[in-house]
Design an enzyme around this catalytic site. Structure first.
Site, mmCIF file in Angstrom:
data_model
loop_
_atom_site.group_PDB
_atom_site.id
_atom_site.type_symbol
_atom_site.label_atom_id
_atom_site.label_comp_id
_atom_site.label_asym_id
_atom_site.label_seq_id
_atom_site.Cartn_x
_atom_site.Cartn_y
_atom_site.Cartn_z
ATOM 1 N N LYS A 1 28.319 27.143 14.514
ATOM 2 C CA LYS A 1 29.489 26.282 14.483
ATOM 3 C C LYS A 1 30.726 26.951 15.068
ATOM 4 O O LYS A 1 31.004 28.114 14.800
ATOM 5 C CB LYS A 1 29.776 25.882 13.041
ATOM 6 C CG LYS A 1 31.014 25.033 12.887
ATOM 7 C CD LYS A 1 31.160 24.590 11.452
ATOM 8 C CE LYS A 1 32.440 23.813 11.266
ATOM 9 N NZ LYS A 1 32.521 22.671 12.170
ATOM 10 N N ALA B 1 35.940 13.488 17.193
ATOM 11 C CA ALA B 1 37.203 14.232 17.139
ATOM 12 C C ALA B 1 37.234 14.958 15.796
ATOM 13 O O ALA B 1 38.077 14.693 14.952
ATOM 14 C CB ALA B 1 38.402 13.303 17.286
ATOM 15 N N GLY C 1 37.761 18.152 15.240
ATOM 16 C CA GLY C 1 38.939 19.016 15.147
ATOM 17 C C GLY C 1 38.643 20.458 14.748
ATOM 18 O O GLY C 1 39.433 21.081 14.038
ATOM 19 N N CYS D 1 40.460 24.486 24.102
ATOM 20 C CA CYS D 1 41.486 24.359 23.064
ATOM 21 C C CYS D 1 42.894 24.397 23.677
ATOM 22 O O CYS D 1 43.120 25.057 24.695
ATOM 23 C CB CYS D 1 41.353 25.488 22.052
ATOM 24 S SG CYS D 1 39.718 25.609 21.321
ATOM 25 N N GLY E 1 24.225 15.470 27.735
ATOM 26 C CA GLY E 1 23.318 14.331 27.844
ATOM 27 C C GLY E 1 21.846 14.657 27.823
ATOM 28 O O GLY E 1 21.010 13.788 28.093
#
Length: 376
Positions: free
Chosen positions: A118, A143, A145, A204, A318
């Site tokens: 992660k 999203a 975050g 970012c 994809g």
């Protein structure tokens, strides 16, 4: 042999930002032939499968006490649970594969070469308010975050636990909002024996540069790459954003900055609008698009970057079947990530590993090392 030489073909990874965010499972396998399956990596991503139907976790950085209180928001242990909140007619789910805990309960993830865990930042983050997810016919938007427990927690707790069920080096996916944050996080993870590679996500925003993403400006991209390389000893893979005018210029900049490899593409910025409320579905308004619709864009950008740089490419975007892996490798990818497909099918990467030898035989491919960049 230098594992990051362009001709090192035995390194095929399928990173799966499983469930769509930064974390991914890789494959670092033996040579693959039509008769000898390779160990393709799945990816762990920024989600797990935990569901939230109301309310939203706090936004911004968290204290240790707050993080414990909202632990379920980022760890989630309900993979396979069928419930989901229905928001404006669109199933709303957010989840966290995070550190491999969920997938290893489904099958032995040691068949994977490795996984990129992660996305981790210097400080703990709860991420964005909900809703964070919106579906569309070709995939989904997220999203989240960069929700994560912070690098110190990862080192103290997640890595030791991970070692109990995954017995290979892992890839650390790292994000930051300033060069100083990238440097400090990378320094800490570079010291960990379990970490074999550092994947630096430069999508970012630079809080000291007017909020512009590091990955949209060649000078900024080069600067963060140089800073990270100056304090690390392990291979650095720089993850590129597709939300740019010229991705080749960014790739060349990070190569000049010392990157050992690049990975692309990250998600594409998109939006969905709720026709009933006539407002954006996602609380953040926009989100990163992932899923099958991205494959042609990923193939095009990998193809272009292959001709622009002399460092290996990890292709993603994809991918859902073995044929997609071969297509990206023909475009120029030395390794391939699998992300959103794992939300639809938690066994996606296992299936790709099993299908790849048959697909290789169908297209008369004896060894994957022979096809990298073969479309050029």
């Amino acid at each position: 042999m230098n594992i990051f030489s362009r001709r090192f073909r035995a390194f095929v990874m399928l990173l799966a930002p499983c469930l769509f965010l930064a974390g991914t499972l890789y494959l670092q396998g033996q040579e693959a032939t039509a008769s000898a399956p390779i160990a393709i990596p799945v990816s762990a991503a920024d989600w797990g499968l935990s569901f939230q139907t109301e309310g939203a976790p706090p936004v911004g950085n968290a204290t240790a006490e707050e993080l414990a209180q909202y632990n379920a928001c980022y760890v989630g242990d309900t993979l396979g649970d069928q419930e989901a909140a229905d928001l404006a007619g669109i199933p709303f789910i957010y989840c966290t594969f995070g550190f491999g805990q969920e997938f290893h309960e489904l099958y032995d993830i040691n068949i994977l070469g490795t996984f990129s865990f992660k996305g981790t930042t210097l400080d703990a983050r709860f991420g964005n308010p909900t809703p964070r997810i919106a579906e569309f016919d070709g995939g989904m938007l997220n999203a989240v975050g960069l929700q994560n427990p912070g690098v110190d927690h990862v080192i103290a707790h997640e890595l030791p636990e991970m070692k109990e069920f995954f017995h290979k080096p892992v890839m650390a996916n790292i994000s930051g909002f300033s060069i100083e944050q990238y440097v400090e996080t990378c320094k800490k993870l570079d010291k960990e024996e379990q970490v074999g590679w550092l994947e630096v996500n430069i999508s970012c925003p630079n809080v000291h540069g007017g909020g512009m993403s590091f990955g949209t400006d060649p000078a900024c991209a080069k600067e963060v790459t140089q800073a990270v390389k100056a304090v690390t000893t392990k291979p650095v893979i720089v993850k590129l954003s597709p939300n740019v005018t010229d991705i080749c210029a960014i790739a060349r900049a990070v190569e000049e900055g010392g990157a050992d490899a690049v990975s692309l593409i990250n998600t594409v910025l998109g939006m969905r609008i709720d026709l009933n409320r006539k407002k954006p579905i996602i609380a953040n308004k926009t989100g990163g698009m992932s899923g099958p619709a991205l494959l042609p864009l990923a193939v095009r950008m990998v193809y272009q970057v292959y001709e622009a740089v002399n460092i290996p490419i990890v292709g993603m975007g994809g991918v859902s079947k073995a044929e997609d892996v071969i297509e990206l490798m023909l475009a120029g990818a030395t390794a391939v990530e699998v992300g959103a497909a794992n939300l639809v099918d938690p066994f996606a990467c296992k299936r790709i590993i099993e299908d790849l030898p048959k697909v290789m035989k169908k297209y008369r491919i004896e060894n994957l090392t022979d096809i990298i960049g073969g479309a050029h």
